[in-house]
Design an enzyme around this catalytic site. Structure first.
Site, PDB file in Angstrom:
ATOM      1  N   GLU A  59       1.244  -1.220   0.130  1.00  0.00           N
ATOM      2  CA  GLU A  59      -0.710  -0.058   0.232  1.00  0.00           C
ATOM      3  C   GLU A  59       0.712   1.528   0.268  1.00  0.00           C
ATOM      4  O   GLU A  59       0.799   2.294  -0.354  1.00  0.00           O
ATOM      5  CB  GLU A  59      -0.946   0.388   1.403  1.00  0.00           C
ATOM      6  CG  GLU A  59      -2.199  -1.570   1.382  1.00  0.00           C
ATOM      7  CD  GLU A  59      -2.492  -1.342   0.526  1.00  0.00           C
ATOM      8  OE1 GLU A  59      -3.452   0.213  -0.018  1.00  0.00           O
ATOM      9  OE2 GLU A  59      -3.424  -2.317  -0.020  1.00  0.00           O
ATOM     10  N   ASP A  77      -8.032   5.894  -7.865  1.00  0.00           N
ATOM     11  CA  ASP A  77      -8.292   4.688  -8.298  1.00  0.00           C
ATOM     12  C   ASP A  77     -10.569   4.631  -8.141  1.00  0.00           C
ATOM     13  O   ASP A  77     -11.270   3.695  -7.476  1.00  0.00           O
ATOM     14  CB  ASP A  77      -8.547   3.685  -7.152  1.00  0.00           C
ATOM     15  CG  ASP A  77      -8.788   3.695  -6.128  1.00  0.00           C
ATOM     16  OD1 ASP A  77      -8.846   5.430  -5.272  1.00  0.00           O
ATOM     17  OD2 ASP A  77      -8.270   3.552  -5.104  1.00  0.00           O
ATOM     18  N   THR A  82      -7.263   7.822   0.197  1.00  0.00           N
ATOM     19  CA  THR A  82      -7.025   6.794   0.236  1.00  0.00           C
ATOM     20  C   THR A  82      -6.064   7.361   1.486  1.00  0.00           C
ATOM     21  O   THR A  82      -5.505   8.346   1.314  1.00  0.00           O
ATOM     22  CB  THR A  82      -6.225   6.193  -0.295  1.00  0.00           C
ATOM     23  OG1 THR A  82      -7.810   5.291  -1.718  1.00  0.00           O
ATOM     24  CG2 THR A  82      -5.295   5.033  -0.118  1.00  0.00           C
TER      25      THR A  82
END
Length: 281
Positions: A59, A77, A82
């Site tokens: 990640e 995405d 995020t």
């Protein structure tokens, strides 16, 4: 399960009955007498730290997962922002849950005023009402232990605990539990638009192989699950690279490292990583 040595005075009939009883029972810890793994589960503190380092390598391209509480960006995405230790997203609702937890523990915190905006953008990739003021507040909040605890708690509730629990039910060792956990982190539990969730992957794997809890071979079952996950990744427009499976998790399966024991060597997105011991890299 190993049988006790045969006594010279045990009759053949008694022996047959004993074998039948023993072979049909689970172990004292609830594990199957099939081909599953033993040893500490992924919820043992040292194993959980390893799991977090493995996830962070994929990640955040770093083993220092504790440095990721302040991380936040839109990676394009379709899930909005995020952020945090496992990539909580503004578009999926788990970021909202983190901020709600934090606000309950610390009313009036710098992120509390963004709760209406987070509720409004759930299910979209929009930044409406968020933007730089929100990302700046997220970074600032990461210095507060209550905010870090909120991230930890949401990780455990929505991802870690369900994945480890299902892994144990399926008779999997720490590696299999991690494979489940990483799938939860990247894909979530259920299917959404453009995304294949954990439950579908598991269903597809069960159609190809039996888990250890049902007497199956652990390596065969995990390979079937990883095959299902690779297929799922290739079905998603926002995910294409399968290296976190093929050059990491699949490697551990082929090595037979079902206990997720160190040292661990793997690659993600072409970068090489090493964990020498349970507490560091």
């Amino acid at each position: 399960m190993k049988l006790t040595p045969r006594s010279l005075v045990t009759s053949l009939t008694a022996l047959v009955l004993a074998v039948a009883v023993l072979s049909g029972c689970a172990g004292a810890d609830g594990s199957s007498s099939g081909k599953g793994s033993s040893g500490p589960g992924l919820d043992a503190p040292a194993k959980k730290d390893i799991a977090m380092q493995l996830v962070s390598s994929a990640e955040n391209s770093s083993l220092d997962w504790k440095a990721q509480y302040a991380y936040i960006q839109d990676i394009g995405d379709g899930r909005g922002y995020t952020a945090g230790i496992i990539g909580f997203c503004s578009g999926t609702g788990d970021m909202l849950s983190v901020v709600e937890r934090y606000t309950k523990a610390r009313p009036g915190n710098p992120l509390a005023r963004f709760l209406p905006a987070l509720r409004a953008v759930k299910g979209t990739d929009a930044h409406t009402g968020l933007g730089r003021p929100f990302t700046g507040a997220w970074v600032k909040a990461a210095g507060d232990g209550a905010f870090r605890s909120a991230q930890d708690a949401e990780r455990d509730r929505s991802y870690f605990d369900p994945a480890v629990g299902q892994g144990k039910e399926d008779g999997l060792g720490a590696l299999g539990q991690f494979i489940y956990y990483d799938a939860y982190v990247m894909h979530g539990a259920g299917d959404t638009d453009g995304n294949v969730g954990f439950r579908t992957m598991r269903r597809r794997a069960l159609a190809e192989a039996r888990p250890p809890a049902e007497g199956g071979d652990e390596a065969e079952y995990l390979d079937a699950f990883l095959d299902a996950r690779v297929a799922a990744i290739r079905e998603e427009p926002s995910h294409r690279d399968t290296s976190r499976v093929e050059t990491a998790q699949r490697v551990f399966v082929r090595e037979g490292n079902f206990g997720l024991d160190t040292p661990l060597r793997w690659k993600v997105y072409g970068d090489s990583y090493l964990i020498k011991g349970s507490g560091g890299s």
